[in-house]
Design an enzyme around this catalytic site. Sequence first.
Site, PDB file in Angstrom:
ATOM      1  N   GLU A  21       0.887  -1.174   0.000  1.00 41.15           N
ATOM      2  CA  GLU A  21       0.000   0.000   0.000  1.00 41.15           C
ATOM      3  C   GLU A  21       0.914   1.209   0.000  1.00 41.15           C
ATOM      4  O   GLU A  21       1.567   1.511   0.993  1.00 41.15           O
ATOM      5  CB  GLU A  21      -0.928  -0.037   1.222  1.00 41.15           C
ATOM      6  CG  GLU A  21      -2.038   1.003   1.156  1.00 41.15           C
ATOM      7  CD  GLU A  21      -1.672   2.297   1.834  1.00 41.15           C
ATOM      8  OE1 GLU A  21      -1.365   3.254   1.086  1.00 41.15           O
ATOM      9  OE2 GLU A  21      -1.667   2.365   3.064  1.00 41.15           O
ATOM     10  N   CYS A  47      -1.539   9.074   2.822  1.00 45.78           N
ATOM     11  CA  CYS A  47      -1.457   8.624   1.431  1.00 45.78           C
ATOM     12  C   CYS A  47      -2.790   8.781   0.705  1.00 45.78           C
ATOM     13  O   CYS A  47      -2.826   8.881  -0.515  1.00 45.78           O
ATOM     14  CB  CYS A  47      -0.997   7.168   1.378  1.00 45.78           C
ATOM     15  SG  CYS A  47      -1.941   6.084   2.468  1.00 45.78           S
TER      16      CYS A  47
END
Length: 471
Positions: free
Chosen positions: A244, A278
């Site tokens: 990720e 993010c």
Amino acid sequence: MKIIEQIYVDGAFVAPHGDERFALFNPATEEKIGEVRLGDNRDAHAAIAAAKRAFPAMRQTTPAERIAMLQTLAKAVAANADALRAAMTIEYGAPQSFLAFSVPHAANVFDVAARTVADYAFTRRIGNAEVVMEPVGVAAAITPWNSNIGFICTKLATAIAAGTTIVIKPSEMSAIQTQVLLEVLHEARLPDGVLNVVNGYGHVVGAELSRHPDIAKITFTGSTTTGREILRNAAESFKRVTLELGGKGPQILLDDADLDRAIPHVLASAFRNSGQACIAGTRLLVPKRRHTEVISRLAQAVSALRPGPSSDPASDIGPMVSARQWERVQAYIRLGQEEGATLLVGGEGRPEGLQRGWFVRPTVFSGVTNDMRIAREEVFGPVLSVLSYETEAEAIAIANDTEYGLQSYVLGTDAERMRSIARQLEAGRVVINETPADAQAPFGGFKQSGIGREFGPFGLDAFLEPKAIIG
């Protein structure tokens, strides 16, 4: 001053072989608040060996036994929320809004994993084959500093749900948070070797985990650059990999949007976790005919945001995690001006009234084009770029014109239209009007935002291998 002298291996706190020390700071004051003794390759090997010894017994646990473990962990984390929140406050400095989410989330991931196990078909029938979902093998996790407690709990929960053991290398910058969490998790009394944690540098401990042949699965949350290196190392022994990685999330503001509702959503997405996220929506795409109205409202709203320490409940934006991260964000703010974007609000330097601490002025650039670096690169701070579009098709094209594809956003009033746009966006998640996600919904990225998914049954799949028994 907090001095951390231990790592966690085989169910016990032990002194590491490594003797290098790393200084820990309060980002709101720049004061040194502790230091951690870092592990080395030998410590990584010891943790892997412990996880390998514990794996055969863990592999044989029943779903009911794993559910019981997960529920015990959930209760332990929830019962120690104050201590965990205090550690995040002093070492990370997140605003109260993020703290209010983070610790309940860390406890909830264990409950979510327990529900996933309860509903998951570990044995299935396909024709004349019995398909058994088995744990892939010993897992390793490498976690970042921007939500340390949550990431450790998420990856541990998934490993237990799958019936495997795990070695975790958290960010060395989060060692106080890690220590407090480990003391909490230790009280849950998992079988020895199921959880192992080694503080250390990524290029030492992280690299060893990503290439060691006894690690079958690696899960990493962090930068795209580091993700590439992990993938290269993991390829040698064909590890199963979940990555990720970075993001540059677009927010498409449609021409029918109600700005009274949309602007708070824009701010929530762009400046979530002080911009150190993010999933932050750091590119705002605005229809040209509403551009003047939107940037006027945006300038007013962002100017009202209050940077400050966690100790101030009125603070909206916390400090950057380190001096290095502060300098990085300052460099991007300078770059935006050099590239020709218009500085709408914010700018370089500390916010007014804050003489110490790694605080950044919440910043918005207008007149941004999608070829500018501030529109293409992940800043990881409270910096928003505003771009314009003429048509819906152009908005979708701009949104997809990126190497990233983690989380996108659509803001408007026509539900069917927004869903149509969402289906055309290249992202692992598309959020409509800041709607909260179901805790079991998959999370992960397209393109260079990663490989694989976390949470719920998709996340559990990533820790399992299907075996077909035919006959």
